[in-house]
Write a protein that holds these residues in place. Sequence first.
Motif, PDB file in Angstrom:
ATOM      1  N   UNK A  28       0.501  22.684   0.115  1.00 29.18           N
ATOM      2  CA  UNK A  28      -0.582  21.954  -0.910  1.00 29.18           C
ATOM      3  C   UNK A  28       0.458  20.029  -1.967  1.00 29.18           C
ATOM      4  N   UNK A  29       1.330  20.620  -1.549  1.00 25.99           N
ATOM      5  CA  UNK A  29       2.199  19.480  -1.712  1.00 25.99           C
ATOM      6  C   UNK A  29       2.427  18.306  -0.985  1.00 25.99           C
ATOM      7  N   UNK A  30       2.848  19.192   0.153  1.00 29.23           N
ATOM      8  CA  UNK A  30       2.613  17.471   1.032  1.00 29.23           C
ATOM      9  C   UNK A  30       1.042  17.003   1.450  1.00 29.23           C
ATOM     10  N   UNK A  31      -0.009  17.885   0.655  1.00 26.85           N
ATOM     11  CA  UNK A  31      -1.575  16.952   1.077  1.00 26.85           C
ATOM     12  C   UNK A  31      -1.322  16.774   0.522  1.00 26.85           C
ATOM     13  N   UNK A  32      -0.865  16.535  -0.902  1.00 29.65           N
ATOM     14  CA  UNK A  32      -1.064  15.763  -2.105  1.00 29.65           C
ATOM     15  C   UNK A  32      -0.199  14.151  -2.014  1.00 29.65           C
ATOM     16  N   UNK A  33       1.019  14.897  -1.457  1.00 32.60           N
ATOM     17  CA  UNK A  33       1.590  13.374  -0.899  1.00 32.60           C
ATOM     18  C   UNK A  33       1.028  12.404   0.535  1.00 32.60           C
ATOM     19  N   UNK A  34      -0.336  13.100   0.944  1.00 29.73           N
ATOM     20  CA  UNK A  34      -0.379  12.218   1.752  1.00 29.73           C
ATOM     21  C   UNK A  34      -1.228  11.692   1.514  1.00 29.73           C
ATOM     22  N   UNK A  35      -1.900  11.945   0.007  1.00 26.74           N
ATOM     23  CA  UNK A  35      -3.192  11.301   0.383  1.00 26.74           C
ATOM     24  C   UNK A  35      -3.565  10.107  -1.261  1.00 26.74           C
ATOM     25  N   UNK A  36      -1.862  10.320  -1.291  1.00 27.15           N
ATOM     26  CA  UNK A  36      -1.333   9.300  -2.852  1.00 27.15           C
ATOM     27  C   UNK A  36      -0.329   9.347  -1.798  1.00 27.15           C
ATOM     28  N   UNK A  37       0.193   8.025  -0.722  1.00 29.55           N
ATOM     29  CA  UNK A  37       1.153   7.004  -0.629  1.00 29.55           C
ATOM     30  C   UNK A  37       2.316   7.071  -1.390  1.00 29.55           C
ATOM     31  N   UNK A  38       1.579   6.192  -2.820  1.00 31.99           N
ATOM     32  CA  UNK A  38       2.463   4.987  -3.615  1.00 31.99           C
ATOM     33  C   UNK A  38       2.978   6.438  -4.215  1.00 31.99           C
ATOM     34  N   UNK A  39       2.180   7.555  -4.359  1.00 31.57           N
ATOM     35  CA  UNK A  39       3.078   8.065  -6.164  1.00 31.57           C
ATOM     36  C   UNK A  39       4.510   7.730  -5.636  1.00 31.57           C
ATOM     37  N   UNK A  40       5.034   8.223  -4.874  1.00 28.66           N
ATOM     38  CA  UNK A  40       6.677   8.388  -4.795  1.00 28.66           C
ATOM     39  C   UNK A  40       7.203   7.514  -5.543  1.00 28.66           C
ATOM     40  N   UNK A  41       7.311   5.881  -5.394  1.00 24.71           N
ATOM     41  CA  UNK A  41       7.774   4.800  -5.985  1.00 24.71           C
ATOM     42  C   UNK A  41       7.811   5.428  -7.835  1.00 24.71           C
ATOM     43  N   UNK A  42       7.342   6.058  -7.885  1.00 30.10           N
ATOM     44  CA  UNK A  42       6.933   6.242 -10.252  1.00 30.10           C
ATOM     45  C   UNK A  42       8.746   7.125  -9.894  1.00 30.10           C
ATOM     46  N   UNK A  43       8.796   7.984  -8.593  1.00 32.03           N
ATOM     47  CA  UNK A  43       9.777   8.424  -9.285  1.00 32.03           C
ATOM     48  C   UNK A  43       9.454  10.512  -9.259  1.00 32.03           C
ATOM     49  N   UNK A  44      11.032  11.404 -10.042  1.00 30.75           N
ATOM     50  CA  UNK A  44      10.285  12.480 -10.038  1.00 30.75           C
ATOM     51  C   UNK A  44       9.536  12.454 -10.681  1.00 30.75           C
ATOM     52  N   UNK A  45       9.239  12.127 -12.388  1.00 32.06           N
ATOM     53  CA  UNK A  45       8.662  12.378 -13.130  1.00 32.06           C
ATOM     54  C   UNK A  45       7.313  11.060 -13.495  1.00 32.06           C
ATOM     55  N   UNK A  46       5.812  11.324 -13.620  1.00 33.40           N
ATOM     56  CA  UNK A  46       5.209  10.437 -13.179  1.00 33.40           C
ATOM     57  C   UNK A  46       4.989   9.967 -14.885  1.00 33.40           C
ATOM     58  N   UNK A  47       4.908   8.918 -15.192  1.00 34.64           N
ATOM     59  CA  UNK A  47       4.549   8.304 -16.131  1.00 34.64           C
ATOM     60  C   UNK A  47       2.789   8.556 -16.280  1.00 34.64           C
ATOM     61  N   UNK A  48       2.533   8.555 -17.930  1.00 36.90           N
ATOM     62  CA  UNK A  48       1.374   9.095 -18.600  1.00 36.90           C
ATOM     63  C   UNK A  48       0.149   8.214 -17.359  1.00 36.90           C
ATOM     64  N   UNK A  49      -1.278   8.543 -17.157  1.00 35.68           N
ATOM     65  CA  UNK A  49      -2.162   7.880 -16.799  1.00 35.68           C
ATOM     66  C   UNK A  49      -2.146   6.908 -15.413  1.00 35.68           C
ATOM     67  N   UNK A  50      -0.840   7.613 -14.181  1.00 36.70           N
ATOM     68  CA  UNK A  50      -1.678   7.367 -12.612  1.00 36.70           C
ATOM     69  C   UNK A  50      -2.762   8.295 -12.812  1.00 36.70           C
ATOM     70  N   UNK A  51      -3.877   7.553 -12.151  1.00 43.37           N
ATOM     71  CA  UNK A  51      -4.718   8.813 -11.195  1.00 43.37           C
ATOM     72  C   UNK A  51      -4.255   9.213  -9.922  1.00 43.37           C
ATOM     73  N   UNK A  52      -4.279   9.938  -9.523  1.00 45.45           N
ATOM     74  CA  UNK A  52      -3.900  11.308  -8.585  1.00 45.45           C
ATOM     75  C   UNK A  52      -4.980  12.266  -8.046  1.00 45.45           C
ATOM     76  N   UNK A  53      -5.193  11.044  -6.114  1.00 44.53           N
ATOM     77  CA  UNK A  53      -6.131  12.404  -5.551  1.00 44.53           C
ATOM     78  C   UNK A  53      -5.788  13.616  -5.709  1.00 44.53           C
ATOM     79  N   UNK A  54      -6.708  14.416  -5.547  1.00 45.95           N
ATOM     80  CA  UNK A  54      -6.106  16.018  -5.916  1.00 45.95           C
ATOM     81  C   UNK A  54      -6.167  16.666  -4.283  1.00 45.95           C
ATOM     82  N   UNK A  55      -5.716  17.240  -3.239  1.00 50.66           N
ATOM     83  CA  UNK A  55      -5.814  18.060  -2.391  1.00 50.66           C
ATOM     84  C   UNK A  55      -7.257  18.525  -2.150  1.00 50.66           C
TER      85      UNK A  55
END
Length: 72
Positions: A28-55
Amino acid sequence: MQRVVKTIAGDSVNRLLWRELRRDDDSAEEALWSLNPGLAAYGPLLPAGIRVVLPDLEQRRHQAQRAVTAWD
């Protein structure tokens, strides 16, 4: 159609996956990362309001495990 959600303050990828899909396993985590390639730039804790595509994943059934007793 893929579902898009917004993060809340303090979200991590695992917390987001568990809250939205009731899964936080490696696939599940691998699928989420592949759908959201820029998400890692935010670090381990994501700020509020980021749009994330769910697998789009199958829900895994939890297998009931037999309890272990002292007589086993």
